[in-house]
Design an enzyme around this catalytic site. Sequence first.
Site, PDB file in Angstrom:
ATOM      1  N   PRO A   1      40.387 -35.208  19.510  1.00 17.04           N
ATOM      2  CA  PRO A   1      41.851 -35.468  19.375  1.00 17.04           C
ATOM      3  C   PRO A   1      42.518 -34.342  18.960  1.00 17.04           C
ATOM      4  O   PRO A   1      43.324 -34.364  17.732  1.00 17.04           O
ATOM      5  CB  PRO A   1      41.796 -36.802  18.197  1.00 17.04           C
ATOM      6  CG  PRO A   1      40.537 -36.340  17.440  1.00 17.04           C
ATOM      7  CD  PRO A   1      39.696 -35.825  18.380  1.00 17.04           C
ATOM      8  N   CYS A   2      42.785 -33.339  19.736  1.00 16.37           N
ATOM      9  CA  CYS A   2      43.691 -32.233  19.224  1.00 16.37           C
ATOM     10  C   CYS A   2      44.947 -32.356  18.985  1.00 16.37           C
ATOM     11  O   CYS A   2      45.639 -31.741  18.412  1.00 16.37           O
ATOM     12  CB  CYS A   2      43.331 -30.972  20.128  1.00 16.37           C
ATOM     13  SG  CYS A   2      43.675 -31.172  21.965  1.00 16.37           S
TER      14      CYS A   2
END
Length: 284
Positions: free
Chosen positions: A250-251
Amino acid sequence: MNMGAIPSGQERHYALVARAIAYLRQNYRQQPTLEQLAAELAVSPFHLQRLFAEWAGISPKRFLQFLSKTEARARLRAARPALAVSEEIGLSSVSRLHDLMVSCEAMTPGEIKAGGQGLEMVHGFAESPFGEVLVASTPRGVCHFAFVIDAAATMLAELSQAWPHAQHRRDDEQARRLLAEIFPTTPVRGKVHLLLRGTNFQVKVWEALTHTEFGRVISYQQLADRIGSPQAQRAVGSALAANQIGFLIPCHRVIRDSGESGNYRWGVERKLALQVWEAGKTGQ
């Protein structure tokens, strides 16, 4: 895990919400009203309020608050500076959507050099709540998850270039089943395994990201601190830019130290949509 279809209408709702987010992002300092936003999107205020709240879990007005730098800084101050034991098992159980456990396996340097030789890779296109996705997996786990921003042929060529010696097979139905596990229609415990292809440092950053809390944001500095490299903010940013597995790594939860959203390879509006969607699901 729930193997049903992705919630009906969410893809269409996302398109409208993305347009609303783009407008609010450009004009949030003027604090536009619901009526002004609805007029800009050529829909009724009632329709916009209902769809936005149904999709994101919060109202457009609440999203305006989410956009403010004061809100972003407050979220950063509230974030824990170190990786808590409770986070080490995956996404936080506070999520009202589902409890998705993400585990990772890094490829060896030899396997990376071989370019996927001996791997059977199944890829396909499917709809997610955030638009169409190209997802690819092997018997060892998901290795690619990209929101569609280019022509299908371009994205497939990039996938083949990344894994030139793998045996590629297209199966859109399997892609739909996989996305139904990742985005289930009802709260459910699930588990997804990822196959990571990167340097030791990149893998370290990506694994740390899978341990961040659903619905929370983290700064580049905080992420660098978490992996024990407080001076490596720039290298952390480069690792995020190289991420080929969107959402699951989850950047989109990483923001600048100033509280600003920062860049996202699949579009800033989509990044904000992911953040607000998670915040709405956790009641923040």
